[in-house]
Design a protein around this motif. Structure first.
Motif, PDB file in Angstrom:
ATOM      1  N   PHE A  58      -9.190  -0.037 -10.286  1.00  8.77           N
ATOM      2  CA  PHE A  58      -9.592   1.202 -10.963  1.00  8.77           C
ATOM      3  C   PHE A  58      -8.616   2.334 -10.630  1.00  8.77           C
ATOM      4  N   LEU A  59      -8.167   2.324  -9.397  1.00  2.75           N
ATOM      5  CA  LEU A  59      -7.220   3.360  -8.966  1.00  2.75           C
ATOM      6  C   LEU A  59      -5.927   3.278  -9.777  1.00  2.75           C
ATOM      7  N   ILE A 113      -3.651   5.947 -16.696  1.00  4.40           N
ATOM      8  CA  ILE A 113      -4.251   6.716 -17.803  1.00  4.40           C
ATOM      9  C   ILE A 113      -3.988   8.211 -17.602  1.00  4.40           C
ATOM     10  N   CYS A 114      -4.178   8.654 -16.374  1.00  2.00           N
ATOM     11  CA  CYS A 114      -3.967  10.067 -16.055  1.00  2.00           C
ATOM     12  C   CYS A 114      -2.522  10.472 -16.372  1.00  2.00           C
ATOM     13  N   PHE A 150     -13.347  -3.946  -2.805  1.00  2.00           N
ATOM     14  CA  PHE A 150     -12.167  -3.118  -2.580  1.00  2.00           C
ATOM     15  C   PHE A 150     -11.085  -3.415  -3.614  1.00  2.00           C
ATOM     16  N   LEU A 184     -11.906  -1.571  -6.670  1.00  2.00           N
ATOM     17  CA  LEU A 184     -11.587  -0.153  -6.494  1.00  2.00           C
ATOM     18  C   LEU A 184     -10.098   0.101  -6.682  1.00  2.00           C
ATOM     19  N   MET A 185      -9.295  -0.786  -6.099  1.00  2.00           N
ATOM     20  CA  MET A 185      -7.835  -0.622  -6.214  1.00  2.00           C
ATOM     21  C   MET A 185      -7.394  -0.756  -7.667  1.00  2.00           C
ATOM     22  N   TYR A 245       0.838  -1.202   0.000  1.00  2.00           N
ATOM     23  CA  TYR A 245       0.000   0.000   0.000  1.00  2.00           C
ATOM     24  C   TYR A 245       0.876   1.258   0.000  1.00  2.00           C
ATOM     25  N   GLY A 300      -6.624   4.128 -13.369  1.00  2.39           N
ATOM     26  CA  GLY A 300      -6.900   5.565 -13.432  1.00  2.39           C
ATOM     27  C   GLY A 300      -5.622   6.360 -13.391  1.00  2.39           C
ATOM     28  N   PHE A 301      -4.723   5.954 -12.510  1.00  2.00           N
ATOM     29  CA  PHE A 301      -3.451   6.685 -12.399  1.00  2.00           C
ATOM     30  C   PHE A 301      -2.649   6.540 -13.687  1.00  2.00           C
TER      31      PHE A 301
END
Lengths: 371, 775
Positions: free
Chosen positions: B410-411, B417-418, B404, B407-408, B31, B414-415
């Protein structure tokens, strides 16, 4: 809205960790969308500016060509005055002004004499000088530097003093641009600011300054002999380059003093300068300094003695090949022998088994005329 | 952290073991690691942007033509190692000779080619063997001969023929032979920008206070670009997906990474494709290392280390302008080998210089650059692979909190791609190389799917690189590439051993300006090649992964006897009219529980209000409220029954079975069977026998029940039953014993299973649940 409301309700039912991660995901998605919009805006903006610039450029180019090549548009003529009224800098936008200046500078670089003077007049008459001065006083360092370039290119000589204030500035780029502009505005004599510099002149700046000085004759240059005594080593090296470029024979005797300089690089540049001036009188001094000099200086001296055709040192070179283990010194000595007509010595050395076998190869290398 | 851990897994063991702590520790480590890697990437991106902007401002005032024709410009030796380059060597040498610079020499090092590389050079450039003496400052494989051209037009060309020893050895020979103070190492496959050398040399001439030991430039992908006569005419995004992904990767790495390191003076990698080095220092440190496949990085690290140990002021400069366009692999197989080699190179370099780690003597290098490379460049793929393995393991034993986990995921995506979009924005603002809209769109598309396809492959290659390194395999692997020149492409493929026939579509051969010639770039060392067919391997791996995933999902579904799909869970948000309870699974219940709690509370409040009203109406029927383990329960009980109940409890405690039962209870939260001891008794009036239509059954002897609530009246028990029904408990049982209706979540005949289930219920649903052992 209902769906959004449900998503919000769902979000609120989550515990901290879920909410935190979900929040970060949302933030990332949101940021990505923003960045994407940023790309689109940047692209659109660039394209629009490019188009505008192109349009303005075309209009200005036409006008400038008319002004330079058509007599009825020349300075003082009614049509010229109309143009001035039309293109007064104060009335135009920043982009227009910048594009106009770029066009003037670009065209100025391609013309000389009266045509260049017309452009300079136009630059002054449209109040562009005031804008450049304003940029120097208020702008960021790159705006200042751009203004220096503009003023120097269009030879606004009355602003020389303004530019001179920045020749020792702490910002490297600004300092360099001010130095280049000073030379262009104040002529070669203005180079005397070099004596007072506390900041070193980089090798790059030296080359650019030398390039700017090319259009001057040696008589226009300041006395660089004093620069050889400067505490700023870069100034001494720059002086050596100027002496070489302008072949300042009068300064040559002073170069001998550099043989004893604490900075090897300065000594080497001094020796290079001696070679380019073919100052043979320096040979005995160099020979004297040779035994105690550093290796790189010794190599420079060997090359100099060879280049200056000093045949009195053939034995020195032979000894170096026979006795020195150092490859570079032996190689330079062998090449010096070749240059000074010491082929018979090399041939003798070729037949002998030298103390260091590598030096036999060096002798062969020196004897190979194809190299 | 604890919260994170309990969310991602479930604490099924009642006693926390060392293993639990270890797993928790690893989770926390991952983490922290993930967060720090993201933060570091962002920090580097910001620094890079600042640095590039600064550079562009500065560079806008530089006119490189100023030093193009001066004799005062420092001289450079260009080193170009060649191995089996027969098909393209003539064009490549010509391209190098036409470079824009005033004082330079070109040294072609024929590294024992088995084809006609040497002969072609000799013939084309009229070269003859000369007695050239060189100082072997760095030990290398023997030199067979040195050739020089008789044609004065090629006076600056030198050809060295040597025994095969690999790229490092060839470059070391170049260092020995070079006569100038600066050397630049160029891959002959690359297309250089015309002013590349001028830009690379500028830092050497600009820096006054520090010695510049090396400079590097940005490398970009040339696949699909229009190239003519060794010059780049038009920039295009590669048509091939693999090459396109690399385009984006290179933009990220060079524009958002190295520039920041350069700003912090912590750059330790200068690409082998293009870099200028201070020859004196390169020789002082011993030249390129023969024992590594990442010789470019190793040399820079060694030079920096040397300068720091010597306490000399120095810097490594970096030019953010795209100076060199290179051809990248277009097949998974070749890309895998390349990344495998890069990984091994990184390991070798990091291991060799391990003494620098957090060593204050090495300043930025030891305190930031080295740890960054170790933690985020070397370890990142390993930890990623480890995390995925751990995830599959946990999923197999049913310890994953899917919501969860999703979600992780996707996180992370997401990062990624961003970050890709950010790099494209910076590229757009600064260099704007990809002017066509379709190119930008293509890169954006790649950014979206890259984390799913390209990135996992890169991770896999890095893991394979580690395995190969630790297995002692140090091969370069054969790097088959197409070339840039059209004319050479038409030459017979059999001419050079490096000419590989496969992978050249015929129609491409007829397109003169595209990359076409095929050749082998890197020499194969003594070690075996990686022969396994990647396609077969990858297909197998995907099949195994799919099977594992299926098993995980299916196993979970089997365990819960319920459906498990995320989409259905999402439906509960958007389509509330559907019977949500039917599609909720055991491990997803916590979410639903929270949403339902509110409505239950309202119902409860309404009921209580109603009961109060009833209470007022019939005072003769007093209500008994009792608290059992924090759960409110209503027990209608007479005083006599209460006494009987007490006796029963005390009798139970005396039986040996009961004693055994108590002994096996967890140490953590011993939960006695509390079915019979009300805390307060006001009054109790009820018929406690089950009616004819009751749900309640007699408990099976020996079975263990997980009790949700214990009630004296069947009506109250039925309410609880309904609640459990809504929550989706399909295995619930209502039992009647000792005068109580007990609503249970589940029943077991295995003590251990019951305890595990109880722990799960306690941590997620009802921390006051308890065990009831039927006699």
């Amino acid at each position: 809205m209902e769906i959004l409301g449900r998503i919000w309700d769902y979000y609120n039912t989550l515990d901290f960790a879920h909410r935190f991660v979900s929040g970060v995901i949302f933030l990332l998605v949101f940021t990505s969308i923003l960045l994407l919009i940023g790309i689109l805006i940047s692209r659109t903006y660039k394209n629009r500016v490019e188009k505008q610039k192109k349009k303005i450029r075309e209009a200005y180019q036409h006008m400038l060509v008319q002004m330079v090549f058509e007599p009825e548009y020349q300075v003082g003529q009614p049509k010229y005055k109309t143009l001035i009224g039309k293109y007064n800098g104060r009335k135009s936008s920043k982009l227009e002004r910048r594009t106009l200046v770029e066009n003037i500078v670009e065209m100025h670089q391609g013309v000389t004499g009266t045509s260049a003077e017309i452009l300079e007049h136009f630059y002054r008459d449209t109040n562009m000088v005031d804008f450049a001065v304003e940029d120097v006083k208020k702008g960021e360092w790159w705006v200042k530097a751009r203004a220096f370039r503009e003023l120097s290119e269009l030879r606004i000589r009355e602003k020389f003093k303004l530019v001179l204030n920045y020749v020792d500035h702490s910002n490297k780029v600004l300092r360099s641009e001010a130095q280049y502009a000073s030379v262009q505005l104040g002529g070669a004599r203005s180079l005397s600011f070099v004596e007072e510099l506390t900041q070193p002149i980089s090798e790059w700046d030296q080359l650019v300054l030398l390039e700017k000085l090319e259009r001057f004759i040696p008589e226009e240059l300041p006395d660089v002999s004093n620069w050889l005594d400067s505490q700023n080593d870069s100034v001494v090296i720059f002086a050596c380059k100027i002496i070489t470029q302008f072949r300042m024979f009068k300064v040559a005797p002073k170069l001998i003093g550099l043989l004893n300089h604490s900075n090897s690089l300065v000594t080497i540049k001094g020796i290079d300068c001696i070679i380019s001036l073919e100052f043979r009188e320096a040979c005995p001094s160099m020979r004297r300094f040779y035994p105690n000099a550093r290796k790189e200086v010794q190599i420079a001296i060997i090359d100099a003695l060879a280049a200056l055709g000093d045949t009195s040192n053939l034995n020195l070179f032979r000894d170096e090949i026979e006795q020195k283990e150092d490859f570079d010194i032996a190689m330079h000595s062998a090449m010096a022998l070749r240059k000074l007509g010491g082929i018979p010595i090399l041939n003798v050395l070729k037949t002998r088994e030298l103390k260091y076998p590598k030096n036999n190869e060096i002798v062969l290398h020196a004897l190979d005329k194809r190299i | 952290m604890r919260l994170y851990f309990t969310l991602l897994t479930k604490e099924f063991d009642l006693d926390t073991s060392v293993w639990d702590y270890m797993v928790e520790f690893f989770y926390n480590l991952l983490y922290v690691y993930s967060v720090s890697i993201m933060v570091s990437y962002l920090a580097l991106a910001i620094l890079s942007f600042i640095s590039v902007r600064k550079y562009l401002h500065k560079n806008s005032f530089v006119d490189y033509k100023d030093i193009l024709n001066t004799n005062f410009a420092p001289s450079v030796s260009i080193l170009a190692p060649a191995y089996n380059e027969g098909a393209t060597i003539i064009e490549n040498v010509r391209s190098i000779l036409s470079i824009h610079y005033s004082n330079f020499e070109v040294i072609i090092i024929n590294d024992g080619s088995k084809d006609d590389t040497l002969q072609k050079c000799i013939d084309e450039y009229d070269m003859v063997l000369v007695d050239y003496a060189i100082d072997p400052k760095i030990e290398t494989k023997p030199i067979r001969g040195i050739y020089k051209s008789r044609n004065k037009a090629f006076g600056q060309l030198l050809l060295v023929d040597k025994e095969n020893g690999g790229k490092s050895d060839a470059l070391n020979v170049g260092l020995n032979v070079a006569t100038y103070d600066y050397v630049t190492c160029i891959d002959v496959d690359c297309v250089l920008e015309q002013d590349a050398l001028l830009k690379l040399m500028k830092p050497f001439m600009d820096e006054q206070e520090r010695e510049v030991v090396a400079t590097g430039g940005v490398i970009r992908i040339a696949n699909s670009c229009v190239i003519e006569d060794g010059r780049l005419l038009e920039v295009k995004v590669p048509e091939n997906y693999i090459a396109r992904s690399q385009s984006l990767e290179y933009i990220r790495a060079f524009l958002l990474g190295r520039m920041a390191w350069s700003l912090m003076d912590g750059l330790i990698l200068i690409s082998g494709a293009l870099g200028v080095f201070n020859k004196k220092i390169a020789i002082e440190v011993g030249g390129y290392d023969h024992d590594t496949v990442g010789e470019d990085m190793e040399l820079v690290v060694r030079m920096r280390r040397f300068m720091l140990e010597q306490k000399r002021k120095y810097t490594v400069a970096f030019i953010p302008d795209p100076l060199c366009w290179t051809e990248c692999p277009e097949t998974w197989n070749i890309l895998g080998r390349q990344r495998n080699r890069w990984t091994r190179g990184t390991i070798e370099t990091l291991w060799k210089h391990r003494g620098m780690l957090f060593n204050p003597k090495y300043k930025m290098l030891g305190s930031l650059s080295y740890p960054y490379w170790l933690l985020f460049e070397y370890l990142a793929p390993l930890l990623e692979a480890f995390g995925l393995s751990l995830f599959f393991l946990l999923a197999l034993v049913g310890l994953v909190n899917w919501s969860f986990f999703m979600l992780m995921m996707f996180l992370v995506f997401g990062f990624s791609i961003c970050f890709s979009v950010l790099s494209l924005l910076i590229e757009e603002i600064t260099y704007h190389n990809y002017t066509r809209k379709r190119d930008l769109l293509a890169l954006l598309k790649v950014g979206l799917i890259e984390p799913l396809i390209y990135h996992p492959f890169i991770v896999h290659s890095a893991v394979m690189g580690n395995i190969d390194y630790f297995m002692g395999r140090s091969s370069w692997g054969e790097m088959t590439r197409k070339g840039f020149n059209a004319n050479a492409a038409t030459k017979p493929k059999t001419e050079g051993e490096g000419a590989v026939a496969e992978g050249i579509p015929d129609e491409k051969q007829s397109q003169p300006k595209k990359i076409q010639v095929v050749k082998t770039v890197a020499p194969s060392k003594k070690n075996p090649k990686i022969n396994s067919s990647f396609t077969t391997w990858a297909t197998g791996a995907v099949a195994v992964l799919a099977l594992c995933l299926y098993l995980v999902i299916d196993l979970d579904a089997l365990l819960t006897k319920d459906e498990l799909t995320v989409s259905k869970q999402i439906k509960t948000i958007f389509l509330p009219e559907q019977q949500a309870s039917k599609i909720v699974v055991k491990k997803e219940r916590d979410f639903l529980k929270r949403t339902l709690e509110r409505s239950l509370e309202k119902q409860k409040a309404a009921k209580e209000k109603k009961e109060k009203e009833e209470k007022h109406k019939s005072i003769s029927e007093p209500v008994l409220l009792t608290e059992d383990g924090g759960h409110e329960k209503e027990i209608n009980k007479t005083a006599k029954e209460k006494k009987a109940s007490k006796n029963a409890t005390s009798n139970n405690k005396e039986t040996p079975e009961k004693k055994k039962s108590v002994e096996t209870k967890p140490k953590k939260k011993p939960e006695p069977i509390k079915e019979s001891k009300p805390a307060k008794t006001k009054t109790a009036v009820s018929n406690n026998k089950p009616s004819a239509n009751t749900r309640a059954v007699s408990p099976k002897p020996g079975y263990i029940y997980i009790v949700a609530g214990s009630y004296k009246t069947e009506a109250k028990a039925n309410e609880m039953w309904e609640e459990l029904e809504i929550m989706g408990f399909s295995k619930k049982v209502m039992i009647y014993s000792d005068g109580y209706y007990r609503v249970t979540y589940n029943s077991f005949n295995d003590d251990a299973k019951a305890k595990i289930y109880l722990a799960g219920i306690k941590s997620n649903m009802n921390d006051k649940a308890w065990l009831y052992r039927a006699k």
